[in-house]
Design a protein around this motif. Structure first.
Motif, PDB file in Angstrom:
ATOM      1  N   VAL A   1       0.848  -1.201   0.000  1.00 34.15           N
ATOM      2  CA  VAL A   1       0.000   0.000   0.000  1.00 34.15           C
ATOM      3  C   VAL A   1       0.880   1.246   0.000  1.00 34.15           C
ATOM      4  CG1 VAL A   1      -1.628   1.352   1.383  1.00 34.15           C
ATOM      5  CG2 VAL A   1      -1.996  -1.095   1.060  1.00 34.15           C
ATOM      6  N   LEU A   2       1.923   1.243   0.817  1.00 38.73           N
ATOM      7  CA  LEU A   2       2.821   2.408   0.848  1.00 38.73           C
ATOM      8  C   LEU A   2       3.500   2.615  -0.498  1.00 38.73           C
ATOM      9  CD1 LEU A   2       4.651   2.183   4.297  1.00 38.73           C
ATOM     10  CD2 LEU A   2       2.795   3.711   3.635  1.00 38.73           C
ATOM     11  N   ARG A   3       4.029   1.525  -1.049  1.00 38.06           N
ATOM     12  CA  ARG A   3       4.813   1.628  -2.281  1.00 38.06           C
ATOM     13  C   ARG A   3       3.948   1.948  -3.495  1.00 38.06           C
ATOM     14  NH1 ARG A   3      10.010  -0.971  -3.922  1.00 38.06           N
ATOM     15  NH2 ARG A   3      10.109  -1.439  -1.718  1.00 38.06           N
ATOM     16  N   PHE A   4       2.876   1.205  -3.679  1.00 36.20           N
ATOM     17  CA  PHE A   4       2.096   1.339  -4.908  1.00 36.20           C
ATOM     18  C   PHE A   4       0.868   2.238  -4.755  1.00 36.20           C
ATOM     19  CE2 PHE A   4       4.132  -2.902  -5.089  1.00 36.20           C
ATOM     20  CZ  PHE A   4       5.034  -2.611  -6.095  1.00 36.20           C
ATOM     21  N   GLY A   5       0.275   2.238  -3.587  1.00 36.12           N
ATOM     22  CA  GLY A   5      -0.913   3.055  -3.382  1.00 36.12           C
ATOM     23  C   GLY A   5      -0.599   4.500  -3.068  1.00 36.12           C
TER      24      GLY A   5
END
Length: 124
Positions: free
Chosen positions: A46-50
């Motif tokens: 979530v942090l990386r892609f969202g």
């Protein structure tokens, strides 16, 4: 490692190479570490892609490499390395578990996330 071993046998590679693969030590993390890792991966994804926040996942990865203990090391070193990995992963795992629970209770878990979780839980 199983893929490499079965592929070498299927292709009929030299016996010496197949024996080397069979004797190669493989590290098997505990079930607890695997479960912590799944939830951590969910949150880091979530942090990386969202949210396009790459710094925290990179920092966590760098920290995990610092506590990596090879399977050739004595069991007590492997145990300490695993404890250190759990300590590093625990904050993001707790957040990932919370996110996972909220998504499941609300019925809004994206199909890709469901598939990701199911795949890793099947391999445990």
């Amino acid at each position: 490692m199983g893929i490499l071993r079965s592929g070498a046998a299927e292709l009929g590679l030299e016996d010496s190479y197949q024996n080397w693969l069979a004797d190669h030590p493989v590290q098997e993390p505990s079930l607890f570490l695997k479960k912590v890792s799944i939830n951590s991966c969910l949150f880091m994804g979530v942090l990386r892609f969202g949210l396009n926040m790459h710094f925290i996942p990179h920092l966590q990865t760098a920290m995990l490499y610092q506590v990596l203990v090879l399977p050739k090391e004595p069991a007590w070193k492997q145990y300490l390395g695993e404890v250190a990995a759990v300590i590093i992963l625990f904050p993001s795992s707790l957040l990932g578990f919370t996110l996972r629970t909220v998504l499941e209770k609300s019925g809004k878990t994206p199909p890709m996330v469901k598939k990701f979780i199911e795949h890793f839980e099947e391999t445990m």
